[in-house]
Scaffold this motif. Structure first.
Motif, short mmCIF file in Angstrom:
data_model
loop_
_atom_site.label_atom_id
_atom_site.label_comp_id
_atom_site.label_asym_id
_atom_site.label_seq_id
_atom_site.Cartn_x
_atom_site.Cartn_y
_atom_site.Cartn_z
N GLU A 423 9.78 -2.02 -8.11
CA GLU A 423 10.90 -1.23 -7.59
C GLU A 423 11.69 -0.53 -8.69
O GLU A 423 11.96 0.67 -8.62
N LEU A 424 12.09 -1.28 -9.72
CA LEU A 424 12.96 -0.71 -10.75
C LEU A 424 12.30 0.47 -11.43
O LEU A 424 12.93 1.52 -11.63
N LEU A 455 9.15 7.81 0.44
CA LEU A 455 8.14 6.75 0.36
C LEU A 455 8.65 5.55 -0.44
O LEU A 455 8.47 4.40 -0.03
N VAL A 456 9.26 5.82 -1.58
CA VAL A 456 9.75 4.73 -2.43
C VAL A 456 10.84 3.95 -1.70
O VAL A 456 10.84 2.71 -1.71
N HIS A 457 11.76 4.64 -1.07
CA HIS A 457 12.80 3.94 -0.31
C HIS A 457 12.18 3.10 0.80
O HIS A 457 12.62 1.97 1.06
N SER A 458 11.16 3.64 1.45
CA SER A 458 10.52 2.91 2.55
C SER A 458 9.80 1.67 2.06
O SER A 458 9.91 0.60 2.67
N TYR A 459 9.07 1.78 0.95
CA TYR A 459 8.32 0.64 0.43
C TYR A 459 9.24 -0.53 0.10
O TYR A 459 8.86 -1.69 0.26
N PHE A 460 10.44 -0.23 -0.35
CA PHE A 460 11.35 -1.30 -0.77
C PHE A 460 12.46 -1.55 0.23
O PHE A 460 13.49 -2.14 -0.11
N ASP A 461 12.24 -1.07 1.48
CA ASP A 461 13.12 -1.41 2.59
C ASP A 461 14.55 -0.94 2.37
O ASP A 461 15.50 -1.57 2.84
N HIS A 462 14.71 0.19 1.67
CA HIS A 462 16.04 0.80 1.51
C HIS A 462 16.20 1.83 2.62
O HIS A 462 15.81 2.99 2.46
N LEU A 463 16.73 1.41 3.74
CA LEU A 463 16.78 2.27 4.92
C LEU A 463 18.15 2.93 5.11
O LEU A 463 18.38 3.57 6.12
N GLU A 464 19.03 2.75 4.12
CA GLU A 464 20.36 3.32 4.27
C GLU A 464 20.34 4.85 4.28
O GLU A 464 21.29 5.49 4.75
N VAL A 465 19.27 5.45 3.77
CA VAL A 465 19.18 6.91 3.75
C VAL A 465 18.22 7.44 4.81
O VAL A 465 17.93 8.63 4.85
N SER A 466 17.74 6.55 5.69
CA SER A 466 16.66 6.94 6.60
C SER A 466 17.09 7.97 7.64
O SER A 466 16.25 8.69 8.17
N LYS A 467 18.38 8.05 7.95
CA LYS A 467 18.82 9.02 8.95
C LYS A 467 18.57 10.46 8.50
O LYS A 467 18.53 11.38 9.32
N VAL A 499 11.10 1.73 13.39
CA VAL A 499 10.67 0.40 13.85
C VAL A 499 11.59 -0.66 13.27
O VAL A 499 12.03 -1.58 13.97
N ALA A 500 11.90 -0.55 11.99
CA ALA A 500 12.76 -1.55 11.35
C ALA A 500 14.14 -1.60 11.99
O ALA A 500 14.74 -2.67 12.12
N LEU A 501 14.64 -0.44 12.42
CA LEU A 501 15.97 -0.37 13.00
C LEU A 501 15.97 -0.57 14.51
O LEU A 501 17.02 -0.46 15.14
N LEU A 607 7.90 -3.78 4.60
CA LEU A 607 8.45 -5.04 5.11
C LEU A 607 7.80 -5.47 6.41
O LEU A 607 7.51 -6.66 6.59
N ASP A 608 7.56 -4.55 7.33
CA ASP A 608 6.98 -4.93 8.60
C ASP A 608 5.64 -5.64 8.41
O ASP A 608 5.34 -6.63 9.07
N VAL A 609 4.84 -5.15 7.48
CA VAL A 609 3.53 -5.76 7.21
C VAL A 609 3.70 -7.17 6.67
O VAL A 609 3.05 -8.12 7.13
N PHE A 610 4.57 -7.31 5.67
CA PHE A 610 4.75 -8.63 5.06
C PHE A 610 5.36 -9.63 6.05
O PHE A 610 5.02 -10.81 6.05
#
Length: 892
Positions: A423-424, A455-467, A499-501, A607-610
């Motif tokens: 992530e970093l 993509l990077v935000h999605s992979y690490f479950d950072h959904l605060e910008v998803s809107k 899906v996450a939300l 996250l959904d997969v894991f």
């Protein structure tokens, strides 16, 4: 360019048959590995070519012969495997989906999995393949060595390798020879005899002079061939062979100089200017040299076939003998070399040979051109089209400074690091790319930045910008006009976040719009992701049959395009295992989820997969493998969450752990861990609408709290029941029917256990009907015999259906043993597992202590045990009491 790699070179001077060596190789055809080792110029390639020709003529037994010439670019295991598969495919072996993947250069991230798929294909074909690897020393690396060793050790009887190399590979050759796996031909055995030397030198050669050449060359094949050229076209034609001199270590340069010196100036210039190419044809030579005479010069140079080797029967493609190339290249002026590299690069890019195009652009010193080729090839989309390994090899052509300064390259690296969970570094590379584009704007790269950032935000479950991400086709068109693959990828990312939300209709709309675009750009890989996203959304909304059909379609699509051993198949298998778990087919789900775990922990996921992988794995393990194994799985999930910085996944792992402890009779430890999770506060926040509902966490928390109440681990049972009902109502209100049904079922069991003999008929029918209608027998299996008392008093077929489901999907002897226990015995067993002494069991059930002893005696007999600890162990391991049920009287 594949020309010349997959067929033996068309060597003109092949009249000397190495009959003795060929007989040895043919007679040892059952030995898995033949190794031919010698320095340059001893005729290894010629011997392999002759063996190839003889085997081609011996196809009566249905065997096949494959050829692969290696070079330094093949040191990467993915590249090596791709060409190896192409060679075997070209030999006529049906590799199924594996062949399609390699033709598309979409390689699997796990080379040993590809090796396994290859060996399975060979076994299916039932045809023996002899694969010849020429110039293996040029590709030798630890990774490639490991692949070849695996092929040797596991390929028999369908695969034999014949390997030519300048030095012995770093393999356990002594062990291989002792095991009968190795036949080795040494340099001394490749030395030409006097009679063979005479044949090479040609008719009319004085035997005495031939003996002199044989002695002076020490039987070195290339030196003898060069001597032939020297005598027929050089000074030897005047002075005779006796004038030839020079020992083996000197003869190559000496004779080459003599041959070159006698060629016309234009031919000499041509040789020097084209010596930098690994392989070339007349068109490439014309473009690179800025001339139109290359075809004519190549025809005039036909007399030096041993040095300028034709690679095909039509004499269109050529390569230089390595010794000859080493001699010629230093003679090219640096500036002229840069001009030729610069001219060749665009032609190679037109052929979409991106690695060579980049190599020549960088050799010309034109870094911007090389980066432009990466952008033209698709930039980050190379990962989707060509695979991770191919893209990584392209990036390795650039130095560190370039990789850290060019936005296009930074974006690709950010994507690759995100896929591998770093992530970093992924976010830092994104920051650097953004800064670079601010300094030097680039519209195409800025569009790519939008996609990679999402993509990077999605992979690490950072959904605060998803809107901000588009969820409809029209919105995606506005974001990225004229880029259907970029649009599709953004829509897939939006589907993941929706899906996450818990916004399932939006997820379905985004997934469908994405799939339309994936079909447009012919990306079956992308189409698979779209199917999975839509299937998950439909299933959570309660449309189970549609969800099942879409997962099955994804499985078929993955098999057809990527093979049964691909990483994508593992990803699809995760969702398939989840459905099998829901259906109660745990025996089928368990091996599938185990194979998924081995693959997905090494590759990318979200996250959904894991979460799916972790929950299915531990819930099945606690029934089949015991509490210890299930706890270890949850510890691994927490570790994965920390490594990928996914706090939501780590929080779920902690809640699942409470659930597991509670249902396994460790209520005290479960209570202790509950206090540190902040679970109550989080649920209260969800009910208050203070933040978007994390439906996965809400479902897990509700189930865990109910388990703990059933185990007698919490006070305030009325509050707990109300909270459970509220969670089910909230989930239902969001349209999340599947988790709502699951919580309702648990709520029903809790109500029955804590309310004693209160009426539950209406609630039971409401909770059980959707479970049975949608074949969600796995939810019944989770509860096991605890659901039996709920339905025992129900009239009509509902009770029978539940009992039938438990009998059908329960595990054979376990279900039978549980069926032999009465309802009262199961209650006693539940309290026993909860750690209650006989006195409290009697009080809880309103019976005497002697009656408890009587029930325990019957339980011991039916479980074939003789003490309390053994009974508890059997009950937990075999799922006879899947939850610890404690009537309310036991808590008072």
């Amino acid at each position: 360019m594949w020309v010349g790699k997959l067929t033996p070179p068309q060597v003109k001077l092949d009249s000397v048959q190495r009959d003795a060596l060929l007989r040895r190789l043919l007679q040892s055809h059952l030995v898995p590995l033949a190794l031919i080792v010698s320095p340059a110029g001893f005729g290894k390639t010629t011997l392999l070519a002759q063996l190839h020709a003889q085997l081609q003529q011996r196809n009566d037994d249905g065997g096949a012969t494959a050829w692969l010439t290696l070079d330094e670019a093949d040191r990467d295991e993915a590249g090596f495997l791709s060409y190896l598969l192409l060679a075997i495919d070209r030999a006529g072996i049906d590799l199924g989906p594996l062949a399609r993947r390699v033709h598309e250069q979409n390689s699997d991230g796990d080379p040993l999995r590809t090796v396994s798929a290859l060996l399975q294909a060979l076994q299916r074909a039932q045809r023996r393949v002899t694969l010849m690897l020429d110039d293996f020393h040029r590709a030798s690396s630890p990774a490639v060595d490991a692949i070849v060793r695996a092929l040797v050790e596991r390929g028999a009887p369908w695969l034999r390798l014949v390997v030519a190399t300048r030095w012995r590979p770093n393999w356990p050759l002594a062990t291989m020879k002792a095991c009968g796996q190795l036949q080795e031909i040494h340099p001394g055995e490749l030395v030409l005899s006097l009679s063979e030397t005479t044949t090479v030198l040609g008719s009319g050669i004085d035997p005495f002079e031939a003996s002199i050449i044989h002695a002076r060359t020490e039987g070195w094949a290339v030196a003898i061939q060069l001597a032939r050229l020297w005598v027929h076209e050089g000074p030897g034609a005047t002075h005779g062979l006796q004038a030839f001199s020079g020992r083996v270590t000197e003869v190559a340069e000496y004779l080459t100089e003599q041959v070159i010196a006698k060629l016309p100036d234009d031919c000499q210039q041509f040789l020097v200017e084209t010596s930098m190419f690994e392989r070339f044809n007349a068109e490439l030579a014309d473009v690179a040299r800025g001339r139109t005479d290359s075809a004519g010069i190549l025809a005039r140079l036909s007399g030096i076939d041993s040095l300028l080797v034709p690679l095909d029967a039509s004499r269109s493609w050529f390569r230089y003998h390595q010794l000859f190339a080493d001699f010629l290249r230093p003679r090219l002026a640096r500036q002229r070399g840069r001009e030729i590299h610069r001219a060749a690069a665009p032609w190679l890019a037109e052929q979409e040979d991106w690695p060579l195009a980049v190599t020549h652009a960088l050799a010309a010193g034109d870094v911007k051109l090389a980066v432009a080729f990466i952008a033209k090839a698709g930039g980050w989309k190379l990962v989707l089209h060509m695979g991770i390994q191919y893209t990584r090899r392209l990036l390795e052509h650039f130095d560190d400074v370039t990789r850290r300064s060019e936005p296009q390259l930074l974006l690709i690296q950010a994507y690759l690091h995100a896929k591998h969970g770093d992530e970093l570094l992924a976010f830092e590379l994104l920051r650097m790319a953004r800064a670079g584009l601010q300094r030097e704007p680039d519209a195409a790269a800025e569009h790519d930045l939008i996609v990679i950032d999402a993509l990077v935000h999605s992979y690490f479950d950072h959904l605060e910008v998803s809107k901000a991400w588009p969820r409809t086709g029209d919105a995606a068109n506005q974001y990225l006009p004229d880029d259907p693959l970029g649009q599709a990828t953004l829509l897939c990312v939006s589907a993941v976040s929706a899906v996450a939300l818990g916004e399932m209709p939006s997820a379905i709309e985004a997934a469908r719009a994405a799939r339309t675009r994936m079909r447009l750009v012919r990306s079956p890989l992308g189409e698979n992701f779209c199917l999975l996203h839509e299937s998950q959304a439909l299933s959570v909304m309660g449309h189970l049959e549609q969800g099942r059909l879409m997962v099955d379609e994804a499985v078929a699509l993955a098999d057809a395009n990527f093979g049964t051993d691909s990483s994508l198949k593992a990803l699809v298998g995760c969702f398939k295992a989840q459905q099998l778990f829901w259906e109660g087919r745990w025996q089928d789900a368990q091996p599938l989820i185990q194979s998924v775990q081995e693959s997905l922990l090494q590759v990318d996921g979200w996250l959904d997969v894991f979460a799916i992988m972790a929950e299915v794995a531990w819930r099945i393990a606690v029934r089949h493998d015991g509490v210890k194994q299930a706890l270890a799985m949850l510890d691994d999930t927490a570790l994965l969450a920390r490594r990928r910085n996914m706090p939501r996944l780590e929080r779920m792992a902690r809640v699942w752990r409470i659930d597991l402890l509670a249902q396994s009779g460790m209520a005290a430890q479960a209570r202790k861990e509950l206090a540190s999770t902040g679970l109550d506060k989080a649920m209260a926040s969800a009910f208050a609408g203070e933040a978007p509902v994390d439906w996965r966490f809400l479902e897990a928390a509700a189930l865990a709290q109910a388990r703990l109440q059933l185990a007698g681990g919490t006070a305030g049972s009325s509050m707990g029941r109300a909270r459970l009902r509220r969670a089910a109502k909230l989930l239902e209100g969001l349209g999340l029917q599947l988790p709502a049904w699951r919580v309702k079922l648990m709520s029903l069991v809790l109500e029955r256990r804590l309310a004693g003999d209160g009426a539950v008929e209406g609630d039971a029918e409401s909770a059980l009907t959707p479970i049975l209608e949608h074949s969600l027998h796995g939810f019944l299996m989770e509860l096991g015999q605890q659901v039996v008392p709920v339905v025992q008093r129900l009239p009509g077929p509902l009770s029978t259906q539940v009992q039938s489901a438990l009998q059908k999907f329960g595990n054979g002897s376990r279900a039978q043993r549980a069926a032999h226990c009465s309802a009262k015995e199961l209650e006693v067993l539940s309290l026993l597992v909860a750690g209650q002494p006989n006195k409290l069991i009697a009080r809880a059930l309103g019976i005497s202590a002697d009656t408890v002893k009587f029930h325990l005696k019957q339980i011991y007999r039916k479980l074939n045990v003789d003490n309390r600890s053994a009974a508890v162990n059997v009950a937990i391991r075999q799922g006879l009491v899947s939850d610890v049920a404690v009537p309310i009287a036991a808590q008072e």
